[in-house]
Structure formats: C-alpha cells, structure tokens
Design an enzyme around this catalytic site. Structure first.
Site, PDB file in Angstrom:
ATOM      1  N   HIS A 140       0.614  -1.225   0.004  1.00  0.00           N
ATOM      2  CA  HIS A 140       0.019   0.047   0.027  1.00  0.00           C
ATOM      3  C   HIS A 140       0.973   1.237   0.021  1.00  0.00           C
ATOM      4  O   HIS A 140       0.200   2.235  -0.097  1.00  0.00           O
ATOM      5  CB  HIS A 140      -0.941  -0.023   1.203  1.00  0.00           C
ATOM      6  CG  HIS A 140      -2.040  -1.081   1.288  1.00  0.00           C
ATOM      7  ND1 HIS A 140      -2.625  -1.543   0.159  1.00  0.00           N
ATOM      8  CD2 HIS A 140      -2.317  -2.034   2.171  1.00  0.00           C
ATOM      9  CE1 HIS A 140      -3.679  -2.277   0.666  1.00  0.00           C
ATOM     10  NE2 HIS A 140      -3.254  -2.829   1.629  1.00  0.00           N
ATOM     11  N   ASP A 176      -3.059 -10.480  -2.419  1.00  0.00           N
ATOM     12  CA  ASP A 176      -3.672  -9.932  -1.154  1.00  0.00           C
ATOM     13  C   ASP A 176      -5.113  -9.688  -1.437  1.00  0.00           C
ATOM     14  O   ASP A 176      -5.581  -9.268  -2.498  1.00  0.00           O
ATOM     15  CB  ASP A 176      -2.943  -8.556  -0.723  1.00  0.00           C
ATOM     16  CG  ASP A 176      -3.129  -8.360   1.015  1.00  0.00           C
ATOM     17  OD1 ASP A 176      -2.284  -8.865   1.758  1.00  0.00           O
ATOM     18  OD2 ASP A 176      -4.103  -7.674   1.049  1.00  0.00           O
TER      19      ASP A 176
END
Length: 322
Positions: A140, A176
């Site tokens: 992220h 993910d």
C-alpha cells in the site's frame, strides 16, 4: 527454495490502529511471521537465509526524498512507546489515519524491505523460488506516501533492484485481499513492469480510491496495469478462474522475473475480509503459479490469522514445489 528471514522484525510491535474514530488493537503481531518460519522449517528443513545489508539510498529507487525524510524525521519526534497517527494528505504523507508511526517504524520498515531486496539478489544469483518473510507489509506504500500499515513498498523495491542490472522485465502479481494500490502507483507509467492485482472491490474495501478495473496505466504504461476487482463471498473455484486469467496476462508479457505480493487474508477464516477460499485452494494456486517457468520471489503482505496462515503457506508451497 530459500526463505529470507530477519529476527529483528519482532521489535516491530504496533499496539493500536485508528479505525474511524475508534482506537482498536493492531492486528499485525510478530507471531504471524514466526509461525510461518516454524512451519517452513518443519516441512523443508534448514532453508532459512538471513537478510543482507544494502545502501539506504536504494529506498530512492521507488520513494521520493520528501517522503523518506518525512517518515524518518517523524519517528525522531516520538518518545519510546508513543504512537503517532497521521492526519492524511495535506498535513502528513499518509493515505489513511490507521497507519501508526512509532520511534522505530523507519528502521523496521527498512528491515522488511531488506528481506525483499535479499530475495531479489538471490534470484540474480540463480535461485528459482524465494519467499521473503517481510513485515511490516509494503504493497500500500506509494512513491510519496504510506498507508494500510505499509511504509516502504517491498515488491517495488525488489523490482527496481532487479532492473538495475540491465534490460529486465518484471511482472508483479498481487494476491492480497486488498488492492496493491502503492505498487500500481509506482509503475503506472512504466511498460517494463506489468502489475496485476486480484482483490476485493475497492468500492467496498480498502483502499477505496484505487484498484478499479478501468485503471490500466498511463502514457508508456497504458495497458500494463491489470486489476481484477471481485465481488464479496466468492469461493475458490471463482478465484482460481480469475487467477488463470491473471497468469495468462503474465505469460503474454513474458517477464524475466515474477514477484508475488502474497496476503493470506483471502481465506474463509479471515473475519476481516469477505472471500471464502479453503485450505486446498492454496495448493491449487501454487500449482498454477508453478507452471510459469520464471524465477519467482514471494513477499509476505497481510494476513493476521496465524492459524489459517500456517495452513495456507504449507499448502501454497506444496503446490509450488511439485
């Protein structure tokens, strides 16, 4: 196969995260990596290697100098056991308010990145399959921001490390539950890196602002970013069909290396997410990935249910090592 592990990750122990207006216990505990290491050692013996050291300047392969300086200087303002919660863009270089910074965050994130860089260096030495026990996660983190518990983008740093050796093409596959928005950000204008992410629909799930199917890259990178945003409550059969499409995209790209950002939070027992994969689905996943005859680096991302993670990792490698 080799597994890169650095015991110093246990000193990364965030206590809280800010969820909306509520302070809740942070779920990223050291035990999740320790358990993975134990399972791998029991199954495959002594395949653990230590992380290497690298010049800190390698962070600038991916991240802006302003961001690196901000994160470093922010931790120096904190006392021991103090946690700072960023106030997002306009004040802090963070995309959310639930990514705590403590006195050792910079160093712990750098250790996590060095595990991934070590994995990349082992690929260049001729290894075919590497698993990096990176913690905290990285996918992220963008060029100039942190978020989602990620501070430095491990997959992106490993990619740029591989590419500094020559004319190298890399595919990054994000498995993910949450979209790899930071990795997408880094390579959005780059046609030497194919980024593919399979994740929960960002209309309903973090990061909310990125990971949509229409985000396909820009300029020279147009067509080199692929997002598969999936509905809630899908089972393994549907997920594996989408994975097959993702692997076909990678095969068409014909990269020199494959980096996989792997999160074990797609399992049905992960109560924070909404996919329903079973234990055996991860063996099928590993088998499908193994058919790509490309050196592979798997980097651990999220997945905080240690009980399900140990079964997931065991099954994944049973499939990969056939």
């Amino acid at each position: 196969m080799r597994v890169v592990y650095d015991p110093r990750h246990v000193f990364y122990s965030p206590k809280n995260e800010l969820n909306g207006f509520n302070m809740v216990e942070n779920r990223d505990k050291p035990g999740r990596i320790e358990r993975i290491k134990e399972i791998i050692q029991l199954k495959y013996g002594n395949i653990i290697v230590s992380s290497k050291d690298f010049p800190r300047s390698y962070l600038y392969f991916v991240h802006s100098s302003d961001y690196v300086s901000w994160l470093k200087e922010k931790q120096y303002t904190l006392e021991n056991n103090q946690e700072y919660f960023p106030r997002v863009f306009g004040y802090d270089m963070c995309m959310d308010t639930k990514t705590p910074i403590s006195k050792n965050t910079f160093e712990m994130a750098w250790i996590s990145a060095k595990c991934a860089l070590t994995g990349a260096s082992l690929l260049l030495e001729g290894e075919d399959l590497i698993y990096s026990c990176s913690r905290p996660p990285g996918h992220h983190a963008g060029i100039n921001y942190c978020g989602g518990g990620s501070y430095f983008n491990n997959a992106a740093l490993a990619t740029r490390y591989l590419q500094k050796t020559g004319d190298i093409y890399v595919a990054v596959l994000d498995l993910d539950f949450y979209a790899g928005n930071g990795t997408q950000d880094v390579f959005y204008n780059d046609n030497t890196v194919l980024t593919v992410s399979i994740h929960g629909n960002p209309s309903n799930h973090y990061p909310y602002i990125s990971g949509f199917e229409w985000e396909i890259g820009e300029n020279e990178g147009k067509g080199y970013n692929v997002n598969f945003a999936l509905k809630d409550d899908i089972n393994g059969r549907i997920y594996l069909r989408v994975l097959e499409k993702a692997l076909l995209e990678i095969e068409d790209f014909d990269p020199d290396f494959l980096i996989i950002s792997f999160g074990s939070n797609t399992h049905k027992d992960d109560l924070t997410t909404t996919f329903n994969l079973e234990d055996e689905d991860y063996k099928d996943m590993g088998e499908m990935i193994s058919y790509l005859n490309i050196p592979k680096l798997i980097i651990q991302e999220s997945g905080f249910n240690s009980q399900s993670t140990e079964k997931i990792i065991a099954n994944l490698f049973d499939g990969l090592i056939i």
